[in-house]
Design an enzyme around this catalytic site. Sequence first.
Site, PDB file in Angstrom:
ATOM      1  N   GLU A 197       9.278   8.441 -17.007  1.00  0.00           N
ATOM      2  CA  GLU A 197       7.738   8.917 -17.347  1.00  0.00           C
ATOM      3  C   GLU A 197       7.597   8.645 -18.686  1.00  0.00           C
ATOM      4  O   GLU A 197       6.436   8.617 -19.295  1.00  0.00           O
ATOM      5  CB  GLU A 197       7.245  10.420 -17.069  1.00  0.00           C
ATOM      6  N   LYS A 227      15.945  21.845 -11.033  1.00  0.00           N
ATOM      7  CA  LYS A 227      15.158  20.658 -11.621  1.00  0.00           C
ATOM      8  C   LYS A 227      15.882  19.290 -11.960  1.00  0.00           C
ATOM      9  O   LYS A 227      17.129  19.909 -13.663  1.00  0.00           O
ATOM     10  CB  LYS A 227      13.843  20.934 -13.066  1.00  0.00           C
ATOM     11  N   SER A 250      14.565  21.540 -16.299  1.00  0.00           N
ATOM     12  CA  SER A 250      13.712  22.096 -17.020  1.00  0.00           C
ATOM     13  C   SER A 250      13.710  23.720 -17.281  1.00  0.00           C
ATOM     14  O   SER A 250      14.494  24.173 -17.211  1.00  0.00           O
ATOM     15  CB  SER A 250      12.665  22.257 -15.458  1.00  0.00           C
ATOM     16  N   HIS A 297       0.929  -0.918  -0.034  1.00  0.00           N
ATOM     17  CA  HIS A 297      -0.018   0.256   0.143  1.00  0.00           C
ATOM     18  C   HIS A 297       0.225   1.188  -0.297  1.00  0.00           C
ATOM     19  O   HIS A 297       0.434   2.149   0.371  1.00  0.00           O
ATOM     20  CB  HIS A 297      -0.792   0.135   1.770  1.00  0.00           C
TER      21      HIS A 297
END
Length: 461
Positions: free
Chosen positions: A289, A282, A276, A155
């Site tokens: 992704e 970043k 970024s 979980h």
Amino acid sequence: MKLWGGRFRKETDSLVNDFNSSIQFDGRMYREDIEGSMAHAAMLADCGIISREDRDRITAGLKSILADIEAGKIEFSADNEDIHMNVEVLLTERTGEAGKRLHTARSRNDQVAVDLRLYLRREIGEITGQILDLQQAILDQARGHQRTVMPGYTHLQRAQPISFAQHLLAYGEQLKRDVTRLQDCKKRMNVCPLGSGALAGTTYPIDRWRTAELLGFDAPCSNSLDGVSDRDYALELLSALSILMMHLSRFAEEVILWCSWEFKFIELDDACSTGSSIMPQKKNPDVAELVRGKTGRVYGHLMGLLTAMKGLPLAYNKDMQEDKEPVFDAVDTVKICLPVFAGMIATMRVLPENMRRAAGGGFINATDCADYLTKKGMPFRDAYTTVGNLVCYCTENGKLLEELSLEELQSISSLFGEDVYEALRLETCMEQRRSYGGPAVEETDRQIRELQAFIEEVRHG
Ligand code: ARG
């Protein structure tokens, strides 16, 4: 004029011509188309259906076409509709009469079926090799982290201590199944539809076993209608690729979590991350992704082809031309995902201190505390309740189990002794999990050995 133009009195409408044509996407099967034609011509000559001279002219013509395509000298034409007719027209230009005899006892329906099987069979081989490379990257990382303690989760809540090696090796297992699924798929794919003709076989005395053998198939398919109608092999491949992508996507999701500041279990190599345009600090896990994102695209292709096939009467229908783009795109997608993913895993830097720190909070040794009492004679269910109370006490007092004094522990159960502190050390907790498949070093040793043997076996066996 079209190869099939004899029956027509009007030119094809130009929109229809483009609509009908598949050469833009089936042109990539040129090698398989030529290979299939060579085998067909060889068989026709062996069976006395065409002369040996014609076979030799056909073979030489096809070889020259292959060389010219590979040298970039040939531009396919949409007027010739698909790869099969493009090659046949070129062959006839080069060899005249002989080329015109090639299509004896054959149809584009069995031709396209054989081309696609040959094409996908080869792609399965390449994808398998790429999966093995990813498994190797996983193994190499796992070897260095058999003693790296991290929290195992259920979980997404900290659950029990494991090693990072154990976690990585779980993906190694998933990928093993992906490899064997592809092998199964290849086995069923490997029957030869050539000689099914348009649908009803042929009156010529062909030898279907001969073409099957020449093309490396296990056997000719048994029913000619099925031979030209079956696309199960493409669906099976799409489904195996969907499951593979699901695995990569789960792994990608963890990589994304692990390199967030909230976890910081790993740091991706600069070469495998992106920045970024506005936020100077970043460093983003775009590779992971994109793999996660592209998974949806592969699932979509599976649903697309299943749906295209579902209402088709036997035998061939033009709808089936819609099989190629989804299956090609799925194959292409998997083939760009696997190597970048393997590179990302191979170069990621693991941060064991952060994993250890995360493992320290969250009471992931609570089960071990209950097991301690159980081994001292308390029934497990009572030990479970006792430790539940201890955890509650700890939470209220801002302490960890191992920070409680022996008096505090004994006030709850007299079974606690000095040795409890050793039993609660996370390294002990992990190392004691020696059950088959567990995270103890001797067990990850075994898993590593077996995965390495699997890789060698598939590569060279
Ligand atoms: N290009 C077709 C396909 O991809 C094969 C040709 C069969 N066409 C036909 N009209 N019988 O399925």
